[in-house]
Design a protein around this motif. Structure first.
Motif, PDB file in Angstrom:
ATOM      1  N   ALA A  16     -87.421   6.196 153.274  1.00  0.00           N
ATOM      2  CA  ALA A  16     -86.658   7.186 154.048  1.00  0.00           C
ATOM      3  C   ALA A  16     -86.214   8.327 153.140  1.00  0.00           C
ATOM      4  O   ALA A  16     -86.260   8.211 151.914  1.00  0.00           O
ATOM      5  N   PRO A  17     -85.766   9.431 153.711  1.00  0.00           N
ATOM      6  CA  PRO A  17     -85.258  10.542 152.898  1.00  0.00           C
ATOM      7  C   PRO A  17     -84.026  10.117 152.106  1.00  0.00           C
ATOM      8  O   PRO A  17     -83.310   9.182 152.500  1.00  0.00           O
ATOM      9  N   PRO A  18     -83.718  10.768 150.984  1.00  0.00           N
ATOM     10  CA  PRO A  18     -82.515  10.439 150.209  1.00  0.00           C
ATOM     11  C   PRO A  18     -81.252  10.559 151.070  1.00  0.00           C
ATOM     12  O   PRO A  18     -81.147  11.432 151.930  1.00  0.00           O
ATOM     13  N   TRP A  57     -78.082   2.646 146.445  1.00  0.00           N
ATOM     14  CA  TRP A  57     -78.039   3.783 147.368  1.00  0.00           C
ATOM     15  C   TRP A  57     -76.826   4.684 147.138  1.00  0.00           C
ATOM     16  O   TRP A  57     -76.763   5.770 147.689  1.00  0.00           O
ATOM     17  N   ARG A  58     -75.845   4.180 146.403  1.00  0.00           N
ATOM     18  CA  ARG A  58     -74.608   4.911 146.167  1.00  0.00           C
ATOM     19  C   ARG A  58     -73.902   5.274 147.477  1.00  0.00           C
ATOM     20  O   ARG A  58     -73.539   6.426 147.738  1.00  0.00           O
ATOM     21  N   VAL A  59     -73.731   4.257 148.304  1.00  0.00           N
ATOM     22  CA  VAL A  59     -72.940   4.375 149.536  1.00  0.00           C
ATOM     23  C   VAL A  59     -71.978   3.195 149.579  1.00  0.00           C
ATOM     24  O   VAL A  59     -72.202   2.185 148.914  1.00  0.00           O
ATOM     25  N   PRO A  60     -70.892   3.281 150.329  1.00  0.00           N
ATOM     26  CA  PRO A  60     -69.900   2.210 150.334  1.00  0.00           C
ATOM     27  C   PRO A  60     -70.390   0.931 151.008  1.00  0.00           C
ATOM     28  O   PRO A  60     -71.197   0.978 151.940  1.00  0.00           O
ATOM     29  N   LEU A  61     -69.871  -0.197 150.522  1.00  0.00           N
ATOM     30  CA  LEU A  61     -70.151  -1.509 151.100  1.00  0.00           C
ATOM     31  C   LEU A  61     -68.905  -2.003 151.831  1.00  0.00           C
ATOM     32  O   LEU A  61     -67.834  -2.152 151.235  1.00  0.00           O
ATOM     33  N   VAL A  62     -69.059  -2.238 153.124  1.00  0.00           N
ATOM     34  CA  VAL A  62     -68.021  -2.860 153.949  1.00  0.00           C
ATOM     35  C   VAL A  62     -68.489  -4.275 154.243  1.00  0.00           C
ATOM     36  O   VAL A  62     -69.652  -4.491 154.595  1.00  0.00           O
ATOM     37  N   HIS A  63     -67.609  -5.250 154.076  1.00  0.00           N
ATOM     38  CA  HIS A  63     -68.034  -6.649 154.214  1.00  0.00           C
ATOM     39  C   HIS A  63     -67.125  -7.426 155.156  1.00  0.00           C
ATOM     40  O   HIS A  63     -65.897  -7.295 155.108  1.00  0.00           O
ATOM     41  N   GLY A 116     -87.087  -6.356 150.272  1.00  0.00           N
ATOM     42  CA  GLY A 116     -87.502  -5.798 151.555  1.00  0.00           C
ATOM     43  C   GLY A 116     -86.538  -4.747 152.059  1.00  0.00           C
ATOM     44  O   GLY A 116     -86.939  -3.714 152.617  1.00  0.00           O
ATOM     45  N   VAL A 117     -85.240  -4.973 151.866  1.00  0.00           N
ATOM     46  CA  VAL A 117     -84.222  -4.005 152.279  1.00  0.00           C
ATOM     47  C   VAL A 117     -84.365  -2.713 151.476  1.00  0.00           C
ATOM     48  O   VAL A 117     -84.346  -1.605 152.029  1.00  0.00           O
ATOM     49  N   LEU A 118     -84.514  -2.844 150.166  1.00  0.00           N
ATOM     50  CA  LEU A 118     -84.613  -1.657 149.311  1.00  0.00           C
ATOM     51  C   LEU A 118     -85.890  -0.866 149.590  1.00  0.00           C
ATOM     52  O   LEU A 118     -85.885   0.371 149.548  1.00  0.00           O
TER      53      LEU A 118
END
Length: 442
Positions: free
Chosen positions: A104-106, A130-136, A96-98
């Motif tokens: 949405a746009p790239p 998505w090739r974006v950073p993951l902060v946890h 669902g998240v993906l």
């Protein structure tokens, strides 16, 4: 030029920021996600919060506040799923998240911030896609909870410890509440200290502030001449409301040394393992013959909770572990001293001997003695209340959001550098490759 964070995907699988804290699994994490989202939105960051739908009435998208959108993802049955069952629904939730991002746009999101290990598992997958950073932000760790279990409380399963290790290894940035939590991440999960940011949570200082105690008690229907000790939180062994009640029984029966009567105010609902015996605390009060001295209230919205704090002489936080303890800061912001267990982040939230007192361990007699000492000196309580307000001013959600934004930017800079290096080597793997072995404890 400092990169700008335009849009953040916040993942909170197991509980929605729109849920009432103190019900089900809703608690400090909900407050953290909601308040930090509001503050980030004020800074021009669009925040989209992904959470699991728990009712057929949940709208797929809720425009919760200016700049804050909540997406309710259908994953598994709406009701009847315990938090420990949720790993079986992570595939459906991740899908669902993906799908939301795919519409949405790239480059739609600039950063992912996951809360709790279940969300980290989904964030890990989304980060690579998505090739974006993951902060946890872990909020709690299984090994820490298992090392300080309440009597008859169920330990966290090995699967959670393994899942937490995976997320720690894969996250581009780890956010903790205190230096103590940072040391735990390093010692238990071998986290890289260079990837850890300490960001203390806060309180809504516009909501929680000193008020007229007599008026607050009149509003709640409480006598004006009693000493009121308050517990706010989920009713479960881990939060130890039974420890507080057992310790308070002599005072509830006999009052303070100068004859003032004492009332215990319990605000919250059964949760977690506490659901197995939802009336256990009421039954204990009845068996001890103090049921008329204990007032139970269901979880309350912030405005009402502020009144409850203002009506209190003392707020107690007897938990077996707390990564921080938002209740302690909210109470102090309201001018109320706090009696807390010396665990986790509570020694940061409470200045021992100045804004309240810290208790070592959970021995009933020790807690009784601490209650008697605190309630027997009204002048000291007053001085502590004044100091508590000043102390709480250090903890605002505005300051939290500023530090979160700094962490997002650092995560983005490090991630882009890593991707450039890997792309230059022709690597097809987007992960960090930091996976370590974990010795699982129980």
């Amino acid at each position: 030029m400092t990169p700008r964070v335009r849009r953040a995907a916040v993942i909170s699988v197991h509980t929605s920021p729109l849920a009432q804290p103190g019900t089900g699994d809703a608690g400090g994490l909900n407050v953290y996600v909601w308040q930090s989202a509001l503050e980030l939105a004020k800074r021009g960051v669009e925040v989209e919060i992904f959470t699991r739908a728990t009712s057929s009435a949940d709208q797929p998208i809720v425009e919760a506040a200016p700049g804050v959108r909540v997406r309710n993802i259908v994953a598994g049955p709406f009701e009847g799923l315990d938090k420990r069952d949720l790993p079986t629904q992570l595939c459906g939730f991740a899908a669902g998240v993906l799908r939301a991002e795919a519409a949405a746009p790239p480059g739609y999101y600039d950063v992912i911030h996951s809360h709790y290990w279940l969300s980290g598992q989904v964030g890990w997958l989304a980060r690579d896609r998505w090739r974006v950073p993951l902060v946890h932000t872990a909020h709690t760790l299984a090994a820490v909870k298992n090392a300080a279990l309440a009597e008859d409380d169920a330990p966290e399963p090995a699967s959670r410890q393994i899942g937490e290790q995976q997320v720690v290894d894969e996250a581009d940035r780890l956010i903790v509440n205190t230096e103590t939590e940072a040391r735990q991440l390093i010692s238990i999960h071998h986290a890289d200290p260079e990837r850890i940011d300490v960001v203390t949570p806060g309180a809504d200082l516009s909501q929680y502030r000193p008020g007229d105690r007599i008026a607050a008690r009149a509003d709640l229907g409480l006598p004006a001449d009693e000493m009121v000790v308050t517990f706010v939180g989920r009713i479960q062994p881990h939060k130890a409301p039974d420890v507080l009640l057992r310790a308070a029984i002599p005072l509830l029966r006999d009052g303070t040394a100068d004859g003032r009567r004492v009332r215990l105010l319990v605000v919250g609902g059964p949760s977690g393992s506490g659901l197995a015996q939802p009336t256990a605390l009421m039954d204990l009060a009845g068996e001890a013959g103090v049921a008329d001295r204990v007032t139970f209230l269901p979880p309350q919205p912030p405005a009402r909770l502020a009144t409850i704090y203002q009506a209190s002489d003392l707020v107690a936080v007897p938990s077996f572990s707390e990564s921080f303890g938002l209740v302690a800061i909210e109470a102090q912001a309201s001018g109320v001293p706090v009696l807390a267990a010396r665990v986790g982040g509570l020694p940061v939230a409470v200045r021992d001997g100045v804004t309240g007192a810290l208790v070592d361990g959970h021995d009933i007699d020790t807690w009784t003695a601490a209650l008697i000492e605190m309630l027997s000196d009204r002048d000291r309580l007053t001085r502590m209340g004044v100091a508590a307000v000043a102390h709480a001013q250090r903890f605002s959600w505005s300051a939290t959001a500023d530090r979160l934004l700094d962490s997002y930017i650092r995560a983005g800079q490090a991630y882009r550098k890593l991707m450039r290096q890997r792309d230059g080597r022709g690597s097809r793997s987007f992960g960090t490759g930091r996976l370590r072995r974990l010795r699982v404890t129980s």
